[in-house]
Design a protein around this motif. Structure first.
Motif, short mmCIF file in Angstrom:
data_model
loop_
_atom_site.label_atom_id
_atom_site.label_comp_id
_atom_site.label_asym_id
_atom_site.label_seq_id
_atom_site.Cartn_x
_atom_site.Cartn_y
_atom_site.Cartn_z
N ASP A 143 -12.51 -43.39 8.03
CA ASP A 143 -12.45 -44.62 7.19
C ASP A 143 -11.70 -45.18 8.20
OD1 ASP A 143 -13.16 -46.50 5.54
OD2 ASP A 143 -12.83 -44.63 3.43
N PHE A 144 -12.51 -46.61 8.84
CA PHE A 144 -11.19 -47.53 9.40
C PHE A 144 -10.71 -48.66 8.02
CE2 PHE A 144 -14.23 -46.02 13.14
CZ PHE A 144 -13.08 -45.45 13.61
N PRO B 180 -6.42 -47.92 10.56
CA PRO B 180 -7.96 -48.33 11.83
C PRO B 180 -7.88 -47.09 12.87
CG PRO B 180 -5.17 -49.11 11.53
CD PRO B 180 -5.15 -48.34 10.61
N GLN B 181 -7.26 -46.34 13.09
CA GLN B 181 -7.98 -44.87 13.99
C GLN B 181 -8.15 -43.54 12.99
OE1 GLN B 181 -4.01 -44.96 16.06
NE2 GLN B 181 -3.66 -47.18 16.40
#
Length: 143
Positions: free
Chosen positions: A67-68, A72-73
């Motif tokens: 779930d970005f 973010p990763q």
């Protein structure tokens, strides 16, 4: 409960070892290190030998997160049933003397840890390693 300390990483019962894995504790990056998925605990240590270990019964949830919008990763997400830094522990102990039945108190006593491997394919191995420990420790929920 979990402060970075100088102890050796696990040497017995290690099912998975992942170098170059960044640990993020409640949004605070702890740097890169090595994640160990062992029979009795999940451990992470940085290059200087400082790290922490979590016994599986303290882990309420773990999952591979893609779930970005939340991070973010891709990473291994772990939720622990305690606050893991000293200041928040002191606050939690103070609150134990008060009424700890409210949902607000409960939400204040969890810690979110994200283990972000440099090798993105490693998330699957880490998740499988954690899931295999679920058989031994029924307190873990794998989603």
């Amino acid at each position: 409960m979990v402060l970075l300390r100088s102890v050796p990483p696990p040497s017995e019962g290690v099912r998975h070892e992942q170098a170059e894995t960044t640990a993020v504790l409640d949004g605070k990056g702890l740097g890169a290190g090595t994640l160990y998925v062992a029979e009795t605990r999940l451990s992470w240590f940085d290059g200087s030998g400082m790290g922490f270990s979590l016994e599986y019964p303290t882990i309420s949830l773990h999952a591979i997160s893609r779930d970005f919008s939340t991070y973010p990763q891709e990473h291994l997400y772990v939720m622990v049933n305690a606050k893991l830094n000293a200041e928040m522990q002191e606050n939690a102990h103070d609150q134990e003397d008060e009424d700890n039945s409210s949902e607000e108190d409960e939400s204040e006593r969890i810690t979110e840890i994200r283990f972000v491997p440099r090798d993105k394919a490693a998330c699957k191995s880490e998740g499988r390693g954690m899931a295999s420990r679920q058989v031994t420790y029924n307190n873990i929920f794998h989603i």
